[in-house]
Write a protein that holds these residues in place. Structure first.
Motif, PDB file in Angstrom:
ATOM      1  N   TYR A 179       1.003  -1.134  -0.215  1.00 53.34           N
ATOM      2  CA  TYR A 179       0.154   0.167  -0.577  1.00 53.34           C
ATOM      3  C   TYR A 179       0.822   1.424   0.030  1.00 53.34           C
ATOM      4  O   TYR A 179       1.733   1.044   0.777  1.00 53.34           O
ATOM      5  CB  TYR A 179      -0.529   0.073   1.377  1.00 53.34           C
ATOM      6  N   SER A 180       0.418   2.202  -1.041  1.00 54.13           N
ATOM      7  CA  SER A 180       1.504   3.316  -0.768  1.00 54.13           C
ATOM      8  C   SER A 180       0.689   4.291   0.275  1.00 54.13           C
ATOM      9  O   SER A 180       0.021   5.496  -1.061  1.00 54.13           O
ATOM     10  CB  SER A 180       1.392   3.481  -2.417  1.00 54.13           C
ATOM     11  N   GLU A 185      -3.250   4.090  -2.246  1.00 53.15           N
ATOM     12  CA  GLU A 185      -3.021   2.876  -3.863  1.00 53.15           C
ATOM     13  C   GLU A 185      -2.677   1.978  -3.385  1.00 53.15           C
ATOM     14  O   GLU A 185      -1.689   1.668  -2.369  1.00 53.15           O
ATOM     15  CB  GLU A 185      -2.509   3.165  -5.247  1.00 53.15           C
ATOM     16  N   VAL A 186      -3.525   0.427  -3.620  1.00 54.26           N
ATOM     17  CA  VAL A 186      -2.811  -0.867  -3.397  1.00 54.26           C
ATOM     18  C   VAL A 186      -2.288  -1.632  -4.338  1.00 54.26           C
ATOM     19  O   VAL A 186      -3.084  -1.328  -5.568  1.00 54.26           O
ATOM     20  CB  VAL A 186      -3.854  -1.883  -2.941  1.00 54.26           C
ATOM     21  N   HIS A 187      -1.347  -1.515  -4.939  1.00 49.59           N
ATOM     22  CA  HIS A 187      -0.305  -2.340  -5.336  1.00 49.59           C
ATOM     23  C   HIS A 187      -0.630  -4.004  -5.060  1.00 49.59           C
ATOM     24  O   HIS A 187      -0.002  -3.986  -4.083  1.00 49.59           O
ATOM     25  CB  HIS A 187       0.790  -1.440  -6.096  1.00 49.59           C
ATOM     26  N   LEU A 188      -0.950  -4.694  -6.179  1.00 48.22           N
ATOM     27  CA  LEU A 188      -0.939  -6.743  -6.363  1.00 48.22           C
ATOM     28  C   LEU A 188      -0.146  -6.997  -7.371  1.00 48.22           C
ATOM     29  O   LEU A 188      -0.523  -6.260  -9.044  1.00 48.22           O
ATOM     30  CB  LEU A 188      -2.067  -6.873  -6.293  1.00 48.22           C
ATOM     31  N   PRO A 189       0.562  -7.915  -6.926  1.00 47.02           N
ATOM     32  CA  PRO A 189       0.931  -8.838  -8.289  1.00 47.02           C
ATOM     33  C   PRO A 189      -0.195  -9.178  -8.839  1.00 47.02           C
ATOM     34  O   PRO A 189      -1.680  -9.081  -8.406  1.00 47.02           O
ATOM     35  CB  PRO A 189       1.202  -9.912  -7.924  1.00 47.02           C
ATOM     36  N   MET A 190      -0.151  -9.664 -10.594  1.00 46.50           N
ATOM     37  CA  MET A 190      -1.282 -10.095 -10.831  1.00 46.50           C
ATOM     38  C   MET A 190      -2.128 -11.655 -10.300  1.00 46.50           C
ATOM     39  O   MET A 190      -1.142 -11.744  -9.900  1.00 46.50           O
ATOM     40  CB  MET A 190      -1.665 -10.427 -12.321  1.00 46.50           C
ATOM     41  N   ARG A 191      -3.128 -11.732  -9.901  1.00 47.77           N
ATOM     42  CA  ARG A 191      -3.729 -12.835  -9.587  1.00 47.77           C
ATOM     43  C   ARG A 191      -3.669 -14.475  -9.555  1.00 47.77           C
ATOM     44  O   ARG A 191      -3.759 -15.118  -8.503  1.00 47.77           O
ATOM     45  CB  ARG A 191      -5.317 -11.989  -8.643  1.00 47.77           C
ATOM     46  N   ASN A 192      -3.201 -14.116 -11.278  1.00 45.16           N
ATOM     47  CA  ASN A 192      -2.431 -15.566 -11.149  1.00 45.16           C
ATOM     48  C   ASN A 192      -1.025 -16.195 -10.953  1.00 45.16           C
ATOM     49  O   ASN A 192      -0.856 -16.860 -10.977  1.00 45.16           O
ATOM     50  CB  ASN A 192      -2.948 -16.074 -12.708  1.00 45.16           C
TER      51      ASN A 192
END
Length: 361
Positions: A179-180, A185-192
């Motif tokens: 989280y920035s 903003e929340v940043h995540l890797p792709m869910r796969n």
């Protein structure tokens, strides 16, 4: 402070020591084994749901004793129902903090009486003891809830992420979840990139829990250096908030959520997280209960956002258009509150409040 205060503080130290013992072995109870024991604890008689430090106490007790039933009652309640606490069973002490007193004041001119709530300069503490259903004979069997099918888990993950109060960005090539605070903003890797939809959701909830600390929401310190006590506390808040939300949603706790939180972590980095928490808890056992209280507020915020978003989506799917009256949220009635303290009573109470549940007998 009194005997009740001393007993509560001693109980906190014992519980913290148990948690530190698990952490010292490189384990976290909410990652290792709360998939079967992490359900939200509640009282089937009063319908009270336990929050903050009491919620953590009961969930940890269920984990340590391997209770699969999330119902808890007092000795007196069991007796009144004709149930029997098994001989030799030891209950779990829970806390009850009192921050205000109800008083009736009279207008010296009109003689009119009014009820007000006066904040105590020194909050009072009491305690009560609960027994798990597994410790009580005669209680009806717990009705088992079916697990969510896979497709419903995927739908739940989508809906929950969409309910975020800040943007959630799934980015190709992203290797870390974070989280920035600067960009909110929340940043995540792709869910796969995740092992399962529940582990993706667990990681998303962890980062969304951090976002609740933004100054426009619950206003917690966010820019903390790694290794500091403040950083350790904020990470603990996010971990526990994720656990609480998952229990409320009725999904299994993601076993790899700590690893996913910061991407593919080395064993040394995970050990650093644990050592950071151990240091903070050893220095001050109250940190665990402060974090539990903040985590409870964070999880409540996320669940409220999710419920509002879910209702809105359902209305859109059904072609329902809100009129102006429906769009206006009904404001809760405020109680008259007086304080002799110079600090804002509402902000002070928000910081110190640990429970909103009813007191047990």
């Amino acid at each position: 402070m009194g005997k009740a205060y001393d007993r509560v503080m001693e109980s906190r130290k014992e519980l913290t020591k148990q948690l530190i013992s698990e952490m010292s072995q490189g384990e976290l109870c909410w990652i290792k084994g709360w998939n079967s024991t992490g359900k939200r604890p509640y009282n089937p008689i009063t319908k009270a749901v336990y929050k903050g430090g009491n919620r953590f106490r009961l969930m940890l007790a269920a984990h340590l004793e391997q209770y699969t039933d999330n119902r808890w009652v007092t000795f007196a309640q069991a007796k009144e129902k004709g149930w029997t606490v098994k001989k030799g069973e030891k209950g779990m002490l829970c806390e009850k903090w009192i921050f205000e007193e109800k008083k009736t004041i009279e207008d010296p001119i009109t003689g009119e009486k009014e009820t007000v709530y006066e904040e105590l300069e020194h909050p009072k503490v009491n305690y009560f003891v609960l027994f798990n259903a597994a410790q009580v004979e005669g209680m009806p069997a717990l009705e088992k809830q079916p697990e969510l099918p896979k497709d419903e888990q995927l739908m739940l993950a989508d809906r929950f992420v969409r309910s975020s109060a800040c943007p959630v960005i799934e980015q190709p090539g992203e290797t870390e979840a974070y989280y920035s605070p600067e960009r909110d903003e929340v940043h995540l890797p792709m869910r796969n990139s995740f092992y399962s939809s529940t582990e993706f959701l667990a990681t998303a909830i962890h980062e969304m829990s951090h976002s609740t600390g933004h100054s426009s929401r619950l206003n917690r310190p966010q820019k903390n250096a790694f290794g500091s006590k403040e950083y350790a506390k904020e990470e603990l808040i996010a971990e526990l908030s994720s656990v609480f939300v998952q229990a409320d949603l009725g999904i299994d706790i993601g076993a790899k959520q700590l690893s996913n939180h910061a991407g593919v972590l080395s064993d040394g980095r995970i050990a650093a997280y644990l050592q950071n928490w151990i240091g903070a808890l050893e220095e001050n056992p109250n940190v665990l209960f402060q974090a539990s209280s903040d985590a409870s507020r964070a999880s409540d915020f996320l669940m409220e956002q999710y419920q509002k978003s879910f209702i809105m989506e359902q209305k859109k799917e059904n072609g329902m258009v809100q009129n102006a009256d429906e769009q206006k949220e009904e404001k809760p009635k405020k109680r008259k509150f007086v304080s002799h303290l110079t600090e804002n009573p509402y902000s002070r109470r928000l910081k110190k409040e640990q429970e909103t549940e009813i007191e047990e007998d």
